[in-house]
Design a protein around this motif. Structure first.
Motif, PDB file in Angstrom:
ATOM      1  N   ALA A  36      37.280  28.673  33.910  1.00 23.02           N
ATOM      2  CA  ALA A  36      37.243  29.935  34.660  1.00 23.02           C
ATOM      3  C   ALA A  36      36.443  31.010  33.918  1.00 23.02           C
ATOM      4  CB  ALA A  36      38.665  30.427  34.933  1.00 23.02           C
ATOM      5  N   SER A  80      39.015  35.618  42.904  1.00 24.82           N
ATOM      6  CA  SER A  80      40.443  35.525  42.624  1.00 24.82           C
ATOM      7  C   SER A  80      41.258  35.623  43.901  1.00 24.82           C
ATOM      8  CB  SER A  80      40.815  36.616  41.641  1.00 24.82           C
ATOM      9  OG  SER A  80      41.878  37.353  42.018  1.00 24.82           O
ATOM     10  N   LYS A 107      40.804  35.852  37.330  1.00 22.51           N
ATOM     11  CA  LYS A 107      39.377  35.985  37.032  1.00 22.51           C
ATOM     12  C   LYS A 107      38.920  37.437  36.854  1.00 22.51           C
ATOM     13  CE  LYS A 107      36.105  33.561  38.789  1.00 22.51           C
ATOM     14  NZ  LYS A 107      35.182  32.870  39.725  1.00 22.51           N
ATOM     15  N   ASP A 166      32.900  30.186  34.237  1.00 24.54           N
ATOM     16  CA  ASP A 166      32.509  30.402  35.628  1.00 24.54           C
ATOM     17  C   ASP A 166      32.283  31.877  35.913  1.00 24.54           C
ATOM     18  OD1 ASP A 166      32.509  29.378  38.610  1.00 24.54           O
ATOM     19  OD2 ASP A 166      33.891  31.075  38.572  1.00 24.54           O
ATOM     20  N   TRP A 196      38.902  38.235  33.191  1.00 23.48           N
ATOM     21  CA  TRP A 196      37.749  37.681  32.489  1.00 23.48           C
ATOM     22  C   TRP A 196      36.489  38.475  32.871  1.00 23.48           C
ATOM     23  CZ3 TRP A 196      41.190  35.445  29.976  1.00 23.48           C
ATOM     24  CH2 TRP A 196      42.080  34.507  30.474  1.00 23.48           C
ATOM     25  N   ALA A 206      34.434  38.421  40.495  1.00 24.88           N
ATOM     26  CA  ALA A 206      35.610  37.701  40.006  1.00 24.88           C
ATOM     27  C   ALA A 206      36.845  38.070  40.827  1.00 24.88           C
ATOM     28  CB  ALA A 206      35.843  38.003  38.535  1.00 24.88           C
ATOM     29  N   HIS A 260      41.131  32.288  45.330  1.00 29.25           N
ATOM     30  CA  HIS A 260      42.010  31.340  44.639  1.00 29.25           C
ATOM     31  C   HIS A 260      43.479  31.612  44.957  1.00 29.25           C
ATOM     32  CE1 HIS A 260      39.076  29.065  42.412  1.00 29.25           C
ATOM     33  NE2 HIS A 260      38.474  30.178  42.022  1.00 29.25           N
ATOM     34  N   TRP A 313      42.447  30.765  37.416  1.00 26.45           N
ATOM     35  CA  TRP A 313      41.378  31.218  38.290  1.00 26.45           C
ATOM     36  C   TRP A 313      41.769  32.487  39.039  1.00 26.45           C
ATOM     37  CZ3 TRP A 313      36.579  28.953  38.440  1.00 26.45           C
ATOM     38  CH2 TRP A 313      36.469  27.740  37.752  1.00 26.45           C
ATOM     39  N   GLN A 348      31.691  22.106  35.650  1.00 21.96           N
ATOM     40  CA  GLN A 348      32.530  22.145  36.845  1.00 21.96           C
ATOM     41  C   GLN A 348      32.343  20.901  37.696  1.00 21.96           C
ATOM     42  OE1 GLN A 348      32.902  25.769  39.142  1.00 21.96           O
ATOM     43  NE2 GLN A 348      32.127  26.989  37.453  1.00 21.96           N
TER      44      GLN A 348
END
Length: 484
Positions: A145, A394, A87, A148, A90, A390, A397, A84, A47
């Motif tokens: 992402a 999010s 997230k 991360d 993920w 996350a 983001h 992102w 990153q």
């Protein structure tokens, strides 16, 4: 007496030199050195360094290769960040869908492969359509992402099992990211000048490849039993837990503040970049100068982390956010003085003024961001730490995307183009006012200090699941249990 003073001075100097070393050693002893190294690779290299190289190369690629207008580049900058926003997906995957009976390592490996391949496509493609280029950047962003959110899950779990180290872990992430960005920005301008933005994209496949090493290096317990039916039930349970948590005032109020404070940031950085490099009305900075300016910003960001770690770490959230938000809006007025050329009337060269502006702005921005990160780690219910962190990121983001698109609309409405910057000062003024507005929303933020517990006790208790983790020589056992 003089010998005692000299001895005391040497001891203090030694403490100053060894203090960071002892800090890293403490984290390695309590959290495992593999975890600390993984944080450094993901945050510092994949990153940090990548952000430095990526930002400058993509900006020049959009400006000089794709020939986009500032408002278009600002809009696409928001599009690139969409991976992102998802997230939580993920996070759900890493939390409840093991691959080959492993919950973390396969995702690191997958993220590294995706990121490397995605950066190689624009690196070796000529006349690549804008849509394909943006898709490649989005895919590369997805790789970053995923890595991360996977490391965030590890950090969040450790923040809950080691609450006294929550601030230290966020500082480790921030220091790694800031130093990495310093290196990345320092190299970016020179590399763009020598090998061009597409050549830099090829270099960017290397940091992504190192994430594969994290997946190979970490040792984690195996999940004994696994079935698709249980995964489906866990998805439903996780969603139910998240919805229940979001209905809790202790969670939705700070979430709303985080979104609004970021959305009201109104990013116009692409307009400023085009003005920086304009030969007529702007300073006409070269690639190397642009890279050095952003390097100073990385230094400012690092100073912000160090200030928070050593001065503001134990202060209540509201107090820190009030002053940092106020200074954040005020510091953005420095761009106004620059665009109106007031610095030249004061005999301050453009480069010196921009360097000061970038350093101060990034330091304040990081000081403003650190308490939000610590607050986010404190808002995660037990059992779905990675997923919920996350989700919080999010939301942040989405706020950043809103800010970017608002800036795009503002630049377009004021007719700021590749060659016209007459109204850029108006955009800067509107942005500065908008950045002060979140101060009126601080009542949404808990008045607690970072060392106290924010969530109700029922959200901090973990139900005993069916997954049984193998014991043995595992470096990540502390991420699941409260012991090494």
């Amino acid at each position: 007496m003089d010998e005692q003073e000299e001895s005391t001075k040497r001891r203090k100097d030694g403490n100053l030199i060894w203090r960071p070393v002892n800090w890293f050693k403490k984290l390695s002893d309590e959290l495992s050195w593999r975890f600390v190294l993984s944080v450094i690779i993901v945050y510092g290299i994949n990153q940090g360094i990548s952000i430095g190289l990526y930002r400058v190369s993509v900006q020049y690629y959009m400006k000089d290769v794709l020939k986009l207008q500032p408002s278009e580049a600002q809009f696409y900058s928001g599009i690139i960040g969409i991976p992102w926003i998802i997230k939580p997906l993920w996070g759900l995957m890493t939390d409840i869908v093991p691959i080959f009976r492993l919950r973390r390592r396969p995702y690191f490996i997958f993220a590294g492969l995706v990121g490397s391949i995605a950066m190689l496509i624009p690196a070796f493609s000529t006349n690549l359509p804008a849509v394909c280029a943006i898709l490649s950047f989005m895919t590369a962003g997805a790789g970053v992402a995923i890595a991360d959110v996977t490391i965030d899950a590890c950090v969040t779990e450790n923040s809950i099992s080691h609450p006294s180290l929550a601030g230290d872990m966020q500082s480790l992430c921030g220091v790694s990211s800031s130093i990495g960005q310093l290196v990345g920005f320092g190299l970016s301008g020179v590399l763009v000048h020598i090998i061009g933005p597409q050549g830099v994209f090829g270099v960017l496949s290397i940091p992504a490849g190192l994430v594969i090493l994290v997946g190979l290096m970490l040792q984690e317990p195996l999940v004994h039993s696994y079935s698709h039916k249980r995964v489906r039930q866990k998805f439903l349970d996780a969603i139910k837990t998240m919805v229940t948590a979001l209905k809790t005032p202790e969670i939705w109020r700070p979430c709303l503040y985080m979104y609004l404070s970021l959305a009201l940031g109104v990013s116009i950085h692409e307009g400023m970049f085009y003005w920086y490099t304009d030969a007529k009305t702007g300073p006409s900075f070269s690639q190397e100068v642009i890279g050095s300016i952003f390097s100073v910003g990385a230094v400012g960001s690092l100073l912000g982390v160090l200030l928070y770690q050593n001065v503001f770490r134990s202060h209540p959230f509201r107090g820190v956010l009030f002053w940092t938000q106020l200074l954040y809006g005020a510091s953005s007025l420095l761009d106004l003085a620059l665009v109106l050329r007031l610095n030249l009337k004061l005999n301050v060269p453009d480069y010196m003024f921009v360097v000061m502006d970038e350093g101060v702005s990034k330091m304040i921005g990081r000081l403003r961001w650190m308490p939000l990160l610590v607050l986010s780690s404190k808002l995660c219910p037990s059992g779905i730490e990675g997923t919920f962190f996350a989700l919080l990121m999010s939301i942040d983001h989405i706020g950043t995307l809103t800010s970017s698109w608002a800036g795009s609309v503002l630049l377009h409405a004021l007719n700021v183009t590749r060659t016209r910057f007459d109204s850029l000062w108006v955009a800067i003024f509107i942005r500065s006012i908008a950045r002060i507005l979140p101060i009126g929303l601080l009542f949404l933020v808990p008045s607690n200090d970072p060392n106290s517990t924010i969530l109700p006790s029922e959200l901090l208790t973990t139900k005993k699941g069916d997954d049984v983790l193998e014991s043995g020589d595992s470096e990540m056992i502390s991420l699941v249990h409260n012991s090494m």
